[in-house]
Design an enzyme around this catalytic site. Structure first.
Site, PDB file in Angstrom:
ATOM      1  NE  ARG A   1      33.184   1.924  48.300  1.00 43.19           N
ATOM      2  CZ  ARG A   1      32.393   2.515  50.044  1.00 43.19           C
ATOM      3  NH1 ARG A   1      32.601   2.113  49.981  1.00 43.19           N
ATOM      4  NH2 ARG A   1      31.134   2.646  49.479  1.00 43.19           N
TER       5      ARG A   1
ATOM      6  CG  LEU B   1       6.734  -3.794  53.752  1.00 40.10           C
ATOM      7  CD1 LEU B   1       6.332  -2.876  54.893  1.00 40.10           C
ATOM      8  CD2 LEU B   1       7.759  -4.763  53.337  1.00 40.10           C
TER       9      LEU B   1
ATOM     10  CG  HIS C   1      26.979  -1.179  46.990  1.00 38.79           C
ATOM     11  ND1 HIS C   1      26.823  -0.671  48.658  1.00 38.79           N
ATOM     12  CD2 HIS C   1      27.831  -0.774  46.378  1.00 38.79           C
ATOM     13  CE1 HIS C   1      27.546   0.458  48.304  1.00 38.79           C
ATOM     14  NE2 HIS C   1      28.468   0.465  47.840  1.00 38.79           N
TER      15      HIS C   1
ATOM     16  CG  LEU D   1      18.150  12.740  60.600  1.00 37.26           C
ATOM     17  CD1 LEU D   1      16.846  13.723  60.672  1.00 37.26           C
ATOM     18  CD2 LEU D   1      16.970  10.776  59.864  1.00 37.26           C
TER      19      LEU D   1
ATOM     20  CG  ASP E   1      23.832  14.904  48.618  1.00 40.35           C
ATOM     21  OD1 ASP E   1      23.800  15.975  47.283  1.00 40.35           O
ATOM     22  OD2 ASP E   1      24.113  14.957  49.572  1.00 40.35           O
TER      23      ASP E   1
ATOM     24  CD1 TRP F   1      30.021  -6.769  56.649  1.00 46.76           C
ATOM     25  CD2 TRP F   1      29.963  -6.937  53.942  1.00 46.76           C
ATOM     26  NE1 TRP F   1      29.135  -8.045  56.207  1.00 46.76           N
ATOM     27  CE2 TRP F   1      29.666  -8.865  54.723  1.00 46.76           C
ATOM     28  CE3 TRP F   1      30.430  -7.090  52.645  1.00 46.76           C
ATOM     29  CZ2 TRP F   1      29.582 -10.024  54.213  1.00 46.76           C
ATOM     30  CZ3 TRP F   1      30.456  -8.528  52.252  1.00 46.76           C
ATOM     31  CH2 TRP F   1      30.044  -9.913  52.898  1.00 46.76           C
TER      32      TRP F   1
ATOM     33  N   GLY G   1      30.412  -0.536  52.785  1.00 45.91           N
ATOM     34  CA  GLY G   1      32.125  -0.523  51.882  1.00 45.91           C
ATOM     35  C   GLY G   1      32.813  -0.852  52.537  1.00 45.91           C
TER      36      GLY G   1
ATOM     37  CG  ASP H   1      25.181   4.550  56.312  1.00 44.72           C
ATOM     38  OD1 ASP H   1      25.838   5.391  55.565  1.00 44.72           O
ATOM     39  OD2 ASP H   1      24.508   5.027  56.613  1.00 44.72           O
TER      40      ASP H   1
ATOM     41  CD  GLU I   1      10.766   7.807  69.741  1.00 44.58           C
ATOM     42  OE1 GLU I   1      12.207   7.968  70.656  1.00 44.58           O
ATOM     43  OE2 GLU I   1      10.397   8.641  70.144  1.00 44.58           O
TER      44      GLU I   1
ATOM     45  NE  ARG J   1      23.220   6.684  58.514  1.00 41.01           N
ATOM     46  CZ  ARG J   1      24.006   7.743  57.169  1.00 41.01           C
ATOM     47  NH1 ARG J   1      23.465   9.008  58.031  1.00 41.01           N
ATOM     48  NH2 ARG J   1      24.647   7.990  56.577  1.00 41.01           N
TER      49      ARG J   1
ATOM     50  CB  SER K   1      21.923  10.053  48.850  1.00 44.45           C
ATOM     51  OG  SER K   1      22.481  10.461  48.811  1.00 44.45           O
TER      52      SER K   1
HETATM   53  C1  FPP Z   1      26.021   3.324  52.039  1.00 42.31           C
HETATM   54  O1  FPP Z   1      26.649   2.269  52.437  1.00 42.31           O
HETATM   55  C2  FPP Z   1      25.007   1.813  51.552  1.00 42.31           C
HETATM   56  C3  FPP Z   1      24.739   2.903  49.756  1.00 42.31           C
HETATM   57  C4  FPP Z   1      24.590   3.931  49.247  1.00 42.31           C
HETATM   58  C5  FPP Z   1      23.960   1.957  49.114  1.00 42.31           C
HETATM   59  C6  FPP Z   1      22.716   0.343  49.542  1.00 42.31           C
HETATM   60  C7  FPP Z   1      22.561   0.180  47.878  1.00 42.31           C
HETATM   61  C8  FPP Z   1      22.400  -1.147  48.957  1.00 42.31           C
HETATM   62  C9  FPP Z   1      22.289  -2.378  50.387  1.00 42.31           C
HETATM   63  C10 FPP Z   1      22.275  -2.352  47.101  1.00 42.31           C
HETATM   64  C11 FPP Z   1      20.783  -2.893  47.410  1.00 42.31           C
HETATM   65  C12 FPP Z   1      19.591  -2.128  47.603  1.00 42.31           C
HETATM   66  C13 FPP Z   1      18.257  -2.544  47.523  1.00 42.31           C
HETATM   67  C14 FPP Z   1      16.964  -1.724  48.211  1.00 42.31           C
HETATM   68  C15 FPP Z   1      17.889  -4.017  46.751  1.00 42.31           C
HETATM   69  P1  FPP Z   1      28.290   2.669  52.328  1.00 42.31           P
HETATM   70  O2  FPP Z   1      28.739   1.923  50.578  1.00 42.31           O
HETATM   71  O3  FPP Z   1      28.290   4.255  52.128  1.00 42.31           O
HETATM   72  O4  FPP Z   1      29.628   2.089  53.494  1.00 42.31           O
HETATM   73  P2  FPP Z   1      30.857   2.820  53.781  1.00 42.31           P
HETATM   74  O5  FPP Z   1      29.882   3.825  54.724  1.00 42.31           O
HETATM   75  O6  FPP Z   1      30.870   1.907  54.953  1.00 42.31           O
HETATM   76  O7  FPP Z   1      31.385   3.389  53.015  1.00 42.31           O
END
Ligand code: FPP
Length: 224
Positions: A15, A113, A19, A173, A49, A7, A5, A2, A185, A166, A47
Site C-alpha cells: 500500500r 497558491l 501512497h 465527504l 480517523d 492502485w 491502496g 483516494d 460543487e 473525490r 484524516s
Molecule cells: C487515501 O487512499 C489516501 C490517504 C489516506 C493518504 C493520502 C496521502 C498521500 C497521497 C501521501 C502524500 C501526501 C502529501 C500531501 C505529500 P487509500 O489509502 O484509502 O486508498 P484505498 O481507498 O485504495 O485503500
C-alpha cells in the site's frame, strides 16, 4: 486523494507504494493548480480517523509526509506556494510538527497558491473548536445569537470551498471541510489518485465552470 491502496494492490505492490505514487500526483497537482486559476488547494492527506489503520501504514504515511515537506520546501518557496497545515498537531511526531512549522514559516510569503494540508484533520472537531472560540468571543456581554455564532464560526474555519474532487469512485465527504462545503460543487471520478493527471484536473475545472451556482437563489437572468 483516494485509491492509493487499490492502485498499489492492482500492481501487486504494498500500500505504501501507492501512497508514494500519490505523492507524485500531489506534486503534479500543485504545479498545475495556479495555471488553472486555482488559488487555494486543500489536500486531505491524513484524516483523524486514519489513525485506525495499521501502525505500519500510519508510520509510513507520516514519514512520507515529512520527506515530502523536506524535499519540496525550496520548490514551494521558488513557486510562490504558501503551505499551511490544518488539523491537530498534538498527536503527530515532534519531527513532523517541526517540519510543518518550518515549512509554514519559510513559505509564508507565497502568493501564487495557498496549499492547505489537512493532517490529523476532522471537520467536526474543527467546527466544535471554532464554535467554542466563537462562544468565547461573543461572551463579553453581547448576546450569542445563532447568526452571530454562525458569522464567528465562518471566521474561524477556512474559506468556502468551490469544488470538491473525490477520486477512486468514493462518494462521501468523510469529515472533510463540512462547514466550508455548504455550497461546494462535487465532482466524483473513478480515477485512482496516483493516476490523477494534470489533464484530469483541467477537465475538473472545465466541468466546474459549466455548473450553475445559485447559492439558494434563482438562476441569473441573462439579458437578450
Ligand atoms: C487515501 O487512499 C489516501 C490517504 C489516506 C493518504 C493520502 C496521502 C498521500 C497521497 C501521501 C502524500 C501526501 C502529501 C500531501 C505529500 P487509500 O489509502 O484509502 O486508498 P484505498 O481507498 O485504495 O485503500
Amino acid at each position: 486523494m483516494d485509491g492509493n491502496g487499490r492502485w498499489a494492490a492492482s500492481r501487486g505492490l504494498p500500500r505504501i507504494a501507492g501512497h508514494r505514487a500519490g505523492a507524485d500526483a500531489v506534486r503534479r497537482t500543485i504545479e498545475a493548480a495556479p495555471g488553472l486559476g486555482i488559488s487555494i488547494l486543500t489536500l486531505y492527506a491524513f484524516s483523524a480517523d486514519n489513525w485506525r489503520r495499521p501502525g505500519r501504514e500510519v508510520g509510513a504515511l507520516l514519514r512520507l509526509l515529512g520527506r515530502y515537506l523536506a524535499q519540496e520546501r525550496e520548490r514551494c518557496i521558488a513557486n510562490g506556494v504558501r503551505v499551511q497545515a490544518i488539523g491537530r498537531r498534538d498527536r503527530l511526531p515532534d519531527s513532523l510538527v517541526a517540519l510543518l512549522e518550518q515549512t509554514e514559516r519559510a513559505t509564508a510569503g507565497g502568493r501564487k497558491l495557498h496549499l492547505r494540508l489537512a493532517i490529523d484533520y476532522s471537520s467536526r472537531q474543527a467546527i466544535a473548536e471554532a464554535a467554542a472560540e466563537a462562544v468565547k468571543a461573543l461572551s463579553d456581554g453581547r448576546q450569542a445569537t445563532a447568526d452571530g455564532l454562525s458569522r464567528q464560526i465562518c471566521r474561524q474555519v477556512g474559506p468556502d470551498v468551490d469544488l470538491v474532487i473525490r477520486t477512486s469512485g468514493e462518494q462521501r465527504l468523510s469529515d472533510f471541510l463540512l462547514w466550508e462545503c455548504a455550497y461546494a460543487e462535487m465532482l466524483f471520478t473513478p480515477r485512482k489518485w496516483p493516476d490523477f493527471s494534470t489533464a484530469d484536473l483541467s477537465d475538473a475545472v472545465s466541468e466546474f465552470q459549466t455548473r450553475e451556482r445559485r447559492f439558494g437563489g434563482l438562476p441569473v437572468q441573462r439579458s437578450a
